[in-house]
Design a protein around this motif. Sequence first.
Motif, PDB file in Angstrom:
ATOM      1  N   THR A   1      16.089 -21.643  -5.002  1.00  6.87           N
ATOM      2  CA  THR A   1      16.138 -23.164  -5.331  1.00  6.87           C
ATOM      3  C   THR A   1      17.273 -23.814  -4.581  1.00  6.87           C
ATOM      4  OG1 THR A   1      17.037 -22.276  -7.469  1.00  6.87           O
ATOM      5  CG2 THR A   1      14.670 -22.508  -7.450  1.00  6.87           C
ATOM      6  N   PRO A   2      17.281 -23.738  -3.415  1.00  7.40           N
ATOM      7  CA  PRO A   2      18.568 -24.401  -2.864  1.00  7.40           C
ATOM      8  C   PRO A   2      18.835 -25.900  -3.209  1.00  7.40           C
ATOM      9  CG  PRO A   2      16.858 -23.942  -1.256  1.00  7.40           C
ATOM     10  CD  PRO A   2      16.263 -23.292  -2.403  1.00  7.40           C
ATOM     11  N   ASN A   3      17.606 -26.768  -3.191  1.00 10.66           N
ATOM     12  CA  ASN A   3      17.757 -28.139  -3.582  1.00 10.66           C
ATOM     13  C   ASN A   3      18.278 -28.356  -4.920  1.00 10.66           C
ATOM     14  OD1 ASN A   3      16.669 -29.107  -0.874  1.00 10.66           O
ATOM     15  ND2 ASN A   3      15.166 -27.516  -1.339  1.00 10.66           N
TER      16      ASN A   3
ATOM     17  N   HIS B   1       5.348 -13.604  -9.717  1.00 10.12           N
ATOM     18  CA  HIS B   1       5.442 -13.952  -8.156  1.00 10.12           C
ATOM     19  C   HIS B   1       4.866 -15.187  -7.958  1.00 10.12           C
ATOM     20  CE1 HIS B   1       4.544 -12.841  -3.334  1.00 10.12           C
ATOM     21  NE2 HIS B   1       5.507 -13.956  -3.810  1.00 10.12           N
ATOM     22  N   GLY B   2       3.834 -15.715  -8.783  1.00  8.87           N
ATOM     23  CA  GLY B   2       3.275 -16.894  -8.503  1.00  8.87           C
ATOM     24  C   GLY B   2       4.174 -18.010  -9.375  1.00  8.87           C
ATOM     25  N   TYR B   3       4.798 -17.389 -10.353  1.00 13.74           N
ATOM     26  CA  TYR B   3       5.646 -18.644 -11.137  1.00 13.74           C
ATOM     27  C   TYR B   3       6.775 -18.961 -10.196  1.00 13.74           C
ATOM     28  CZ  TYR B   3       8.574 -20.406 -14.770  1.00 13.74           C
ATOM     29  OH  TYR B   3       9.269 -21.510 -15.604  1.00 13.74           O
ATOM     30  N   TYR B   4       7.381 -17.867  -9.597  1.00 12.13           N
ATOM     31  CA  TYR B   4       8.507 -18.208  -8.849  1.00 12.13           C
ATOM     32  C   TYR B   4       8.336 -18.723  -7.500  1.00 12.13           C
ATOM     33  CZ  TYR B   4      12.203 -15.201 -11.096  1.00 12.13           C
ATOM     34  OH  TYR B   4      12.927 -14.859 -12.136  1.00 12.13           O
ATOM     35  N   ALA B   5       7.294 -18.675  -7.011  1.00 12.44           N
ATOM     36  CA  ALA B   5       6.640 -19.538  -5.777  1.00 12.44           C
ATOM     37  C   ALA B   5       6.671 -20.826  -6.034  1.00 12.44           C
ATOM     38  CB  ALA B   5       5.567 -18.883  -5.299  1.00 12.44           C
ATOM     39  N   SER B   6       5.876 -21.302  -7.311  1.00  8.77           N
ATOM     40  CA  SER B   6       5.513 -22.484  -7.816  1.00  8.77           C
ATOM     41  C   SER B   6       6.847 -22.985  -8.199  1.00  8.77           C
ATOM     42  CB  SER B   6       4.634 -22.372  -8.997  1.00  8.77           C
ATOM     43  OG  SER B   6       3.768 -21.725  -8.696  1.00  8.77           O
ATOM     44  N   VAL B   7       8.121 -22.326  -8.533  1.00  9.69           N
ATOM     45  CA  VAL B   7       9.184 -23.042  -8.828  1.00  9.69           C
ATOM     46  C   VAL B   7       9.793 -23.488  -7.279  1.00  9.69           C
ATOM     47  CG1 VAL B   7      11.669 -22.751  -9.598  1.00  9.69           C
ATOM     48  CG2 VAL B   7       9.697 -21.935 -10.975  1.00  9.69           C
ATOM     49  N   SER B   8       9.751 -22.699  -6.362  1.00  9.99           N
ATOM     50  CA  SER B   8      10.424 -22.931  -5.169  1.00  9.99           C
ATOM     51  C   SER B   8       9.508 -24.028  -4.277  1.00  9.99           C
ATOM     52  CB  SER B   8      10.315 -21.709  -4.178  1.00  9.99           C
ATOM     53  OG  SER B   8      11.373 -20.503  -4.641  1.00  9.99           O
ATOM     54  N   TYR B   9       8.430 -24.118  -4.719  1.00  9.38           N
ATOM     55  CA  TYR B   9       7.421 -25.303  -4.322  1.00  9.38           C
ATOM     56  C   TYR B   9       8.138 -26.582  -4.769  1.00  9.38           C
ATOM     57  CZ  TYR B   9       3.438 -28.274  -3.655  1.00  9.38           C
ATOM     58  OH  TYR B   9       2.470 -29.342  -3.419  1.00  9.38           O
ATOM     59  N   VAL B  10       8.268 -26.515  -6.070  1.00  7.00           N
ATOM     60  CA  VAL B  10       8.983 -27.823  -6.776  1.00  7.00           C
ATOM     61  C   VAL B  10      10.445 -28.103  -6.174  1.00  7.00           C
ATOM     62  CG1 VAL B  10       9.648 -28.784  -8.834  1.00  7.00           C
ATOM     63  CG2 VAL B  10       7.365 -27.785  -8.725  1.00  7.00           C
ATOM     64  N   ASP B  11      11.012 -27.115  -6.025  1.00  2.03           N
ATOM     65  CA  ASP B  11      12.236 -27.313  -5.473  1.00  2.03           C
ATOM     66  C   ASP B  11      12.437 -28.032  -4.079  1.00  2.03           C
ATOM     67  OD1 ASP B  11      15.413 -26.400  -5.599  1.00  2.03           O
ATOM     68  OD2 ASP B  11      14.600 -25.812  -3.550  1.00  2.03           O
TER      69      ASP B  11
END
Length: 527
Positions: free
Chosen positions: A59-61, A315-325
Amino acid sequence: MKNTPLTYALFLMASLVLQSCDTTQKEPTKPQKRPNVLFISVDDLRPTLGAYGDSTAITPNIDKLAEDGMTFRQTFSQVAVCAPSRASLMTGIRPDSTRVWHLGDEFRKINPNTVTMPQYFSKNGYHTVNLGKIFHNYMPDSISWDEPDIRPEKYLRKDWLNRDGETYYISEAVNASQAIKRDSLLKLRPVRYADGWNTGPAWEAADVNDTMYYDGAQTELAIKTLSRLSESDTPFYIGLGFFRPHLPFAAPKKYWDLYDPETIPLANNPNVSKNAPNYTMNSMYELRHYDGFNHIGHPQSDYRMSEDTTRILKHGYYASVSYVDALVGKLIAHMKAIGIYDNTIIILWGDHGWKLGDHNSWGKMTNYNIDLQVPMIVRYPNQENRGKQTFEITELVDMFPSLCEIAGIDVPDYMQGTSFVPLIKDPNREWKTAAFSQFHRRPRHTADGSRNMGYSINTKSYHYIEWYDWDNTTGTRGAFKNAELYDRINDPYETVNIADEATQSALVKQLSAQLAEGWKKAKPKNI
């Protein structure tokens, strides 16, 4: 004529006379308008962020936003489910005052004269705009906004107006299946959550551009809206509500590819808390709506999900968080490019936590801290102590008075939260002694079929919960039923309820009294 000292002196005197007769005035410096507000909700977001010490999350942003603001590490939701949590924080009052206790309660019907945060900002000269989920999905509350519930053009179909942003998939086969299932469901009961569209697989990883999913399209619209409003002298308040990481975990494939699912750690507390009453857990009905999950059992039963399925969901939850990030990063980059970032208050928050196999469960809807603790990050113009963190206790109900203070607006005198601005100025000062939350457990979701209200108090060291019978008709509590006590220092994952241990009787008595005294007694001193 020769240029003698006398002629030069005469010329200089004439120039001074002409200047003194010049009646034109310089245009006064244009005062800077009040700071704008970008109010970012991320649905179902627990502190699964690098800024909160999650070494798995990419979540770099959001982490960069935290470096430019203040990160609150001990923020608690007032109710671990969408509608009550959002009703509380958007009105600045607590659930027993809003009388919004579960998903079906609508604050505007309960109290039509309620003044919400954007409503209040509008009354104080702000232009208010809503994109996405700020109130509960199907309750956009048009009264609150100058521009309510604006959506990307392709989602403005008449038959989608009551549909929620998290329900869209890329797969045409899934879309066709959804429509068939919806028709069948609406014949059984015409009024349904998400207008009957919340069916389909629990995850999707389509190899598409970010804008092909709703949150990405909505971000493009938000960028256009920011550009439009930046031309105005009127400050704006934009409520931007992202739908991910709410189920289904549908996000572009490139965000799934960021993670190796085998390296994502499983839950630290995979079992229901030992010695807990048999009505503490929710039935996981939210996940049960999705394909292949209608068979799952109650967490307080012998049911166990397979590790393979657990890993896919997590995995899907983390991917979704990175998408929003990534979308948040795109939004902030645009604000910097058009020159409005520096004069904008940005607050990013989650409405409640979410269990990823914790307590043998998936979803929210409990009084446990895995569901109550949320991220909250704030940055604003001329902020002191950028890049700092505070571990003092704060609550989502604190946001309304805090944003008023930062924006230079009078804080309404009926607020039941406390402005955290003094805590930003001094992150290590003593603050609230406790946070207060609650959950209404309805009969069809308990293991024993009872109806109860659980009241929760979190101090720095302990989490204490009292359960009572609940009269749903009058909205009043009845007899005391049971208690839970967890040691936050030595048992942070709340694995063992120690309320009935003889050695804890004095502590239980003390915390029970503190819970009864309520939030007013827990307010910080000397502010």
